[in-house]
Scaffold this active site. Structure first.
Site, PDB file in Angstrom:
ATOM      1  N   SER A   1      63.135  63.413   4.495  1.00 24.71           N
ATOM      2  CA  SER A   1      63.940  65.278   5.451  1.00 24.71           C
ATOM      3  C   SER A   1      64.810  65.954   4.948  1.00 24.71           C
ATOM      4  CB  SER A   1      63.792  64.503   6.715  1.00 24.71           C
ATOM      5  OG  SER A   1      64.829  64.575   7.335  1.00 24.71           O
ATOM      6  N   LYS A   2      64.504  66.702   5.022  1.00 19.99           N
ATOM      7  CA  LYS A   2      66.055  67.465   4.480  1.00 19.99           C
ATOM      8  C   LYS A   2      67.355  66.768   5.190  1.00 19.99           C
ATOM      9  CE  LYS A   2      64.097  71.536   2.622  1.00 19.99           C
ATOM     10  NZ  LYS A   2      64.398  73.305   2.261  1.00 19.99           N
ATOM     11  N   ARG A   3      67.081  66.628   6.237  1.00 16.30           N
ATOM     12  CA  ARG A   3      68.211  66.422   8.017  1.00 16.30           C
ATOM     13  C   ARG A   3      68.327  65.514   7.535  1.00 16.30           C
ATOM     14  NH1 ARG A   3      65.002  67.226  12.304  1.00 16.30           N
ATOM     15  NH2 ARG A   3      64.134  69.146  10.887  1.00 16.30           N
TER      16      ARG A   3
ATOM     17  N   PHE B   1      68.646  74.564   1.898  1.00 14.17           N
ATOM     18  CA  PHE B   1      69.547  74.087   1.263  1.00 14.17           C
ATOM     19  C   PHE B   1      68.144  73.320  -0.296  1.00 14.17           C
ATOM     20  CE2 PHE B   1      69.766  70.335   3.681  1.00 14.17           C
ATOM     21  CZ  PHE B   1      68.789  69.238   2.749  1.00 14.17           C
TER      22      PHE B   1
END
Ligand code: GLU
Length: 462
Positions: A247-249, A16
């Site tokens: 962090s993307k997560r 994303f």
């Protein structure tokens, strides 16, 4: 003749759209506008396994939402296209072939196992690992699968970083690295400087995580006989609120589209992003983009990581919300509360305006309009006061000021304070502890609905 400034971002469409992409785009655009330059969007999409067209679309969508528009890109090419690396593979092959022909790069036939063994050997001998140059000195015979390695010339690599000043790296520490993988695709380390040079990028402004890549890329620029960019700027890493790497997560603040979904205004997020890592040296915190173009300079960019601060973003967003004209705010709120009629929303806006730091909060304030809260049990005293309110409201013109006037009179007659009088009304009408002022809470409901909720509650008691 002065060279015209050209800058770029080069996101990879592998997930994303990231906050860091927008932040880098913003600084690039500020610098481009300060210098009448061009801002280029290139897609670093050579990671075939992880690229997705929908991620590419998200990059366009989120940058467009923020107004971070590019002068040249995959869908609006300029003179240096194509602007997707996946469409430039022949260009990289050609330049890699040239380096090989000039003895500046060579084919490496080592297998992953052999390389792993070299690495282990270095570990055992407690020395930093560098490729042995086996395939340069003594290439194995009879193999056909190869990668291309750059023959690192070594020495000192110096360049100007507009944030950090003069930077120097010892290239003797860098081993010969791969520039074309065995599948024929270039590595980032190779494709990026080739494109920067061919796209005539004059200033490379990017995240700090790429600082250590710069000496690799400059050696390649030199080897290819290209002109170096005039300068680099490595912008501070954006850290999560907890100080960890974003962090993307794990961190919602990494995902650009979430800001839109939660009701942050693009202009407020831009303003916030500008201050994340840079400060104007004055007390000013609210900046239009034009003001940022005037005020921004790399020498006021901090070197340390920039911690994401929700509280500050919320404050800035609230400021922007309050500065919007009522009809504009109503227009922007509509998608968050699609069930609310435009005329009701317009009526609600003056009361909502001072209570929101993001547009999605309108749902919490307005969902009582379409959800019928359960009638609370009231004691006899409270029931009496609710009845007084009902009587006062029956014939009043149904708009906030008139409602406020009759309620204030009812409060005065009741002998209790406003809080005591209004709290049960709020509870009955909305089922919540917090709501818009009571006269707005009432006026936004149709009169019959408001009165029937109040009457039902008074009846429960009787
Ligand atoms: N694709 C790289 C990234 O997304 C680009 C880095 C660069 O600007 O050179 O981080």
């Amino acid at each position: 003749m002065a060279v015209s400034v050209r800058v770029r971002i080069a996101p990879s469409p592998t997930g994303f759209a990231h906050l860091g992409t927008a932040s880098t785009a913003l600084y690039n655009i500020l610098f481009a506008r300060q210098n009448n330059g061009a801002f280029v969007l290139r897609l670093d999409d050579t990671d075939l396994e992880r690229n997705r067209p929908e991620y590419e679309a998200l990059i366009y969508e989120s940058l467009t939402w923020l107004g971070l528009l590019w002068d040249e890109g995959p869908n609006n090419p300029g003179p240096y296209g194509p602007y997707r690396q996946s469409e430039r593979v022949d260009v990289y092959r050609e330049h890699a072939a040239r380096l090989i022909a000039e003895g500046k790069a060579y084919r490496c036939y080592c297998t992953p196992d052999e390389l792993e063994e070299e690495r282990r050997q270095a570990q055992r001998e407690k020395r930093a690992y560098k490729y042995s140059r086996r395939c340069l000195m003594n290439p194995p015979e009879g193999r056909s699968v190869f990668a291309v390695r750059f023959k690192v010339p070594g020495g000192e690599i110096a360049f100007i970083d507009m944030v950090r000043g003069e930077m120097k790296f010892d290239a003797d520490l860098i081993g010969d690295f791969i520039i074309v993988k065995s599948d024929g695709y270039p590595t980032y380390q190779f494709a990026s400087p080739v494109d920067d040079a061919l796209m005539k990028i004059t200033h490379v402004i990017r995240g700090e995580e790429h600082l250590s890549n710069t000496p690799y890329q400059l050696m390649l620029v030199d080897a290819l006989g290209f002109e170096r960019p005039a300068a680099y700027a490595h912008m501070p890493l954006i850290l999560a609120n907890d100080g960890a790497k974003l962090s993307k997560r794990k961190h919602p603040e990494a995902n650009l589209i979430l800001f839109r979904e939660q009701g942050y205004l693009p202009e407020a997020l831009l303003n916030y992003m500008a201050l994340l890592g840079w400060n104007p040296g004055t007390e000013q915190e609210i900046f239009t983009v034009d003001e940022l173009v005037q005020a921004f300079s790399f020498d006021r960019v901090q070197h340390a990581g920039a911690r994401f601060d929700w509280e500050k973003l919320n404050w800035i967003n609230g400021e922007y919300i309050r500065r919007l004209a009522d009809d504009e705010l109503a227009r922007r709120l509509q998608p968050f509360v699609p069930r609310v009629e435009a005329s009701t929303l317009e009526l609600a806006v003056p009361a909502l305006k001072t209570r929101m730091h993001k547009l999605s909060q309108a749902v919490d304030y307005l969902d009582y309009l379409w959800t019928d809260p359960p009638a609370p049990a009231l004691d006899a005293e409270t029931t009496k006061r609710v009845q007084q309110a009902i009587n006062a409201l029956r014939d009043v013109p149904w708009e906030p000021e008139a409602i406020e006037a009759v309620l204030e009179k009812a409060v005065a007659d009741s002998g209790v304070g406003k809080g005591k009088f209004y709290t049960p009304l709020r509870d009955i009408l909305t089922g919540k502890k917090v709501s818009l002022p009571i006269h707005y809470t009432l006026a936004l409901l149709p009169r019959e609905v408001a009165l029937s909720r109040l009457e039902r509650a008074a009846l429960v008691r009787q």
